[in-house]
Design an enzyme around this catalytic site. Structure first.
Site, mmCIF file in Angstrom:
data_model
loop_
_atom_site.group_PDB
_atom_site.id
_atom_site.type_symbol
_atom_site.label_atom_id
_atom_site.label_comp_id
_atom_site.label_asym_id
_atom_site.label_seq_id
_atom_site.Cartn_x
_atom_site.Cartn_y
_atom_site.Cartn_z
ATOM 1 N N PHE A 183 1.232 -1.196 -0.077
ATOM 2 C CA PHE A 183 0.527 0.203 0.000
ATOM 3 C C PHE A 183 0.991 0.457 -0.123
ATOM 4 O O PHE A 183 0.553 2.154 -0.552
ATOM 5 C CB PHE A 183 -0.503 -0.044 0.871
ATOM 6 N N ASP A 226 -4.807 -1.724 5.206
ATOM 7 C CA ASP A 226 -4.529 -2.671 5.802
ATOM 8 C C ASP A 226 -4.891 -3.961 6.463
ATOM 9 O O ASP A 226 -4.467 -4.702 6.537
ATOM 10 C CB ASP A 226 -4.091 -2.678 3.895
ATOM 11 N N LYS A 257 -9.942 -1.503 6.530
ATOM 12 C CA LYS A 257 -9.940 -3.003 6.151
ATOM 13 C C LYS A 257 -11.103 -3.381 7.506
ATOM 14 O O LYS A 257 -10.388 -2.911 8.884
ATOM 15 C CB LYS A 257 -8.933 -3.883 5.485
#
Length: 189
Positions: A47, A104, A144
């Site tokens: 990311f 994430d 997430k």
């Protein structure tokens, strides 16, 4: 696991397949704007790799309890620490504010879905609370979450603070995974 996205990540020089989730979401919803970017739960670093390419006149701050596989370059800062720690939060605040927070992050999984979704909920709520402290007005947040029942509370929290809210399941999410992403755009309504 050696699937299509893992092979593509290796070919394209990304540290993990998860980058394609971020790429897909960004292509649909234009997450990046001018300003600083915070990547929470950055390890292994894919990311951050993508976010660094998208930086527009700002810095990238990556935070994780584990090291990440990225070289330190201009406008990139790595904070090794736990977002539940005051010291880590202080460092994050010192480098902010941020126009975008991406995460994430996932808790260590146990194999017990009830425990894992509960831990994911607690982690996600912490990330959201921290983001509300460091985002600029009109900033964006992507987090997430493991689906398991409590995600409606997360969605409602997003609706309270963001003008646009979306629940997303990118194509790169594995079929047997119960992860989704919540996107909030335009913080501060």
């Amino acid at each position: 696991m050696n699937d299509e996205y893992s092979q593509k990540a290796k070919r394209e020089g990304y540290l993990a397949r998860s980058v394609y989730k971020l790429i897909e979401i960004n292509e649909k919803f234009s997450l990046f704007s001018y300003g600083n970017v915070l990547d929470i739960g950055a390890s292994p670093g894919s990311f951050s790799q993508y976010a660094y390419k998208k930086l527009k006149r700002g810095i990238l701050v990556a935070v994780d309890i584990n090291d990440i596989g990225l070289r330190h370059v201009d406008n990139f800062y790595f904070v090794k620490g736990d977002i539940f720690s005051d010291d880590t939060v202080f460092k994050i605040n010192t480098l902010g504010p941020y126009s975008l927070v991406i995460s994430d992050a996932a808790p260590r999984t146990t194999g017990n879905r009830l425990v894992d979704t509960s831990n994911s909920f607690n982690l996600s709520m912490r990330i959201i609370d921290l983001s509300l402290e460091v985002l600029i007005k009109k900033g964006n947040l992507l987090v997430k979450v493991f689906q398991g029942g409590d995600e409606i509370q997360i969605f409602k929290k997003f609706e309270k603070y963001f003008k646009f809210v979306k629940k997303i399941r990118p194509k790169a999410v594995r079929k047997n995974s119960f992860e989704i992403y919540f996107l909030g755009k335009s913080f501060g309504k």
